[in-house]
Design a protein around this motif. Structure first.
Motif, PDB file in Angstrom:
ATOM      1  N   LYS A 141      -2.475  -5.534  -3.692  1.00 23.29           N
ATOM      2  CA  LYS A 141      -3.003  -4.299  -3.110  1.00 23.29           C
ATOM      3  C   LYS A 141      -4.235  -4.598  -2.251  1.00 23.29           C
ATOM      4  N   PHE A 184       2.493   1.599  -3.422  1.00 24.20           N
ATOM      5  CA  PHE A 184       1.491   2.009  -4.404  1.00 24.20           C
ATOM      6  C   PHE A 184       1.198   3.503  -4.261  1.00 24.20           C
ATOM      7  N   ALA A 210       0.831  -1.211   0.000  1.00 19.43           N
ATOM      8  CA  ALA A 210       0.000   0.000   0.000  1.00 19.43           C
ATOM      9  C   ALA A 210       0.861   1.256   0.000  1.00 19.43           C
ATOM     10  N   GLY A 251      -7.115  -4.177  -5.356  1.00 18.55           N
ATOM     11  CA  GLY A 251      -6.660  -5.533  -5.108  1.00 18.55           C
ATOM     12  C   GLY A 251      -7.681  -6.572  -5.527  1.00 18.55           C
TER      13      GLY A 251
END
Length: 454
Positions: A184, A167, A164, A190
């Motif tokens: 994710k 990302f 996370a 995700g």
């Protein structure tokens, strides 16, 4: 074809190359030109190394070494995890990336092979330190990856929190939302059952090995597992669901062995999962009725009767001596949830038992399922996550699980069909040979057709 490339200083990578090459002789005899392809594939398309500078909570500056090995993109974008652990070096990442090429090929999805990571140790770090590290790491990595170029995922030391943060860092740096990482959180792209996928897939693949070679299912089977992370936890839960008895889990400090007939329960596995999220170890559970804790040991030599062994911790966790013990304990299936979970000596023991055609107590001999096939469920669902991101949709848990089951069945079928095709007359087919030849042949054929070798 000559090459000056040497892997003598990279023992894990050298082992991975040898393990695959040792099974390809029948293919090379039929098509000698494929030996050239194998030499080409041993050299990564690109190796990236960079420094990662981050600040701890006291304001102190730290530097770590970051890597990304982009091994092969012939079947699709580079795909493979990021590992955060002090042991990370190029030898380990090259071995993992090399295996990833063929593992991804066996899923049937459009993914190349790669691997990356850093020698950063997340243990004992605060949440803010993890976040600052992840942003610093992605600051360097972001320039080399993209949804159609390279899509990393998690691995040891990189769970949902780290994915996370990375990302978020990529999105901020590039000012774009894209499926740049897999694993994710569901709320930001995700996939359902991604955390469960490697463990579930391992059990689905092992189901085919049990049925094909032994005519049996999981009911009442005594199953030894190593590791206690995501792979081991979800493999254990699936085994329990299917009627098997889980008799061990382990971590880097020791093994927890079931002494009672019931084995691990789903509730105990969940408790261990909570403990691991907090950075704890199995020893922290204290004394448990029906269990014993063995400090500094692995589970493989602790049972006189065992049906299935699922190594799910790290590389080289079953030695040659431990493999002999497993064979003598009457184990029917050894399937790897970890990458290269067995040493070459252990594989030789399993394969010798297979070739002999003789098991224990009148059973068929042990069936060995290599990690590149048995644990490809994780990257398979990562591929499904990429597909969902591209379409801006999300499938239900049942839909993803059905697709995972189909991928593992297709993977098994191609491994078994290829194993039969190259088996010696009268011998039980070798799944490790089938997996290696099938994965290599797919990659080598595509590479030749696109001009990567000739």
């Amino acid at each position: 074809m000559s090459s000056n490339h040497s892997v003598l200083s990279e023992p894990e990578f050298e082992q991975a190359v040898h393990e695959i090459e040792s099974t390809l002789a029948p293919l090379f005899k039929e098509q000698p030109e494929l030996e050239r392809a194998f030499k080409v594939l041993q050299v990564p398309e690109r190796v990236l190394q960079f420094r990662v500078v981050w600040e701890d909570d006291k304001g102190n500056c730290h530097v770590n070494r970051g890597y990304r090995v982009q091994f092969s993109s012939v079947l699709g974008p580079y795909k493979g995890g990021l590992r955060l652990h002090p042991s990370v070096n190029l030898s380990i990442l090259k071995f993992l990336g090399f295996e990833q090429i063929f593992k991804n090929a066996l899923t049937g999805l459009h993914m190349g092979g790669g691997k990356g990571g850093c020698d950063f140790d997340p243990k004992g770090k605060s949440d803010n330190e993890i976040r600052r590290f992840c942003y610093a790491f992605m600051k360097e990595l972001a320039r080399h990856i993209g949804p159609n170029t390279d899509v990393p995922a998690g691995d040891i030391g990189v769970g949902g929190r780290e994915v996370a943060y990375m990302f978020g860092a990529y999105k901020a740096l590039r000012n774009e939302w894209s499926g740049i990482l897999t694993g994710k959180g569901y709320d930001f792209g995700g996939s359902k059952i991604r955390p469960e996928a490697t463990g579930y897939g391992l059990v689905y693949y092992s189901t085919h090995l049990l049925r094909e070679f032994h005519g049996q299912d999981w009911q009442g089977k005594r199953v030894a597992l190593s590791g206690s992370g995501n792979v081991a936890q979800y493999a254990a839960l699936k085994v329990i669901e299917l009627g098997g008895i889980v008799v061990s889990l382990s971590d880097s400090r020791g093994a927890l062995i079931a002494t009672g007939s019931a084995g691990f329960t789903a509730d105990l596995v969940a408790k261990i999962g909570e403990l691991k999220l907090k950075g704890g170890y199995l020893v922290d559970l204290g004394e448990l009725e029906g269990f014993k804790y063995l400090a500094g040991q692995r589970p493989w030599t602790q049972f006189k009767n065992l049906d299935v062994a699922l190594p799910s911790a790290t590389q080289n966790e079953i030695s040659g001596e431990e493999a002999k013990f497993l064979v003598e304990a009457g184990v029917l299936v050894v399937a790897e949830g970890s990458n290269m979970g067995s040493t070459q000596e252990a594989i030789d023991v399993f394969e010798a038992a297979r070739a002999s055609g003789k098991g224990v107590n009148g059973n068929a001999p042990v069936t060995y399922g290599p990690g590149k096939a048995a644990n490809c469920g994780g990257v398979a669902v990562s591929g499904l996550e990429m597909a969902q991101n591209s379409q801006r949709i999300q499938w239900t848990e049942a839909e993803v699980d059905d697709k995972l089951k189909n991928i593992m069945e297709d993977c098994y079928n191609i491994c078994f069909a290829t194993a039969k095709r190259y088996a010696k007359e009268g011998e039980i087919p070798s799944i490790v040979q089938g997996a290696n030849i099938a994965g290599f042949l797919k990659v080598a054929t595509a590479a030749r057709q696109t001009g990567d070798w000739w």
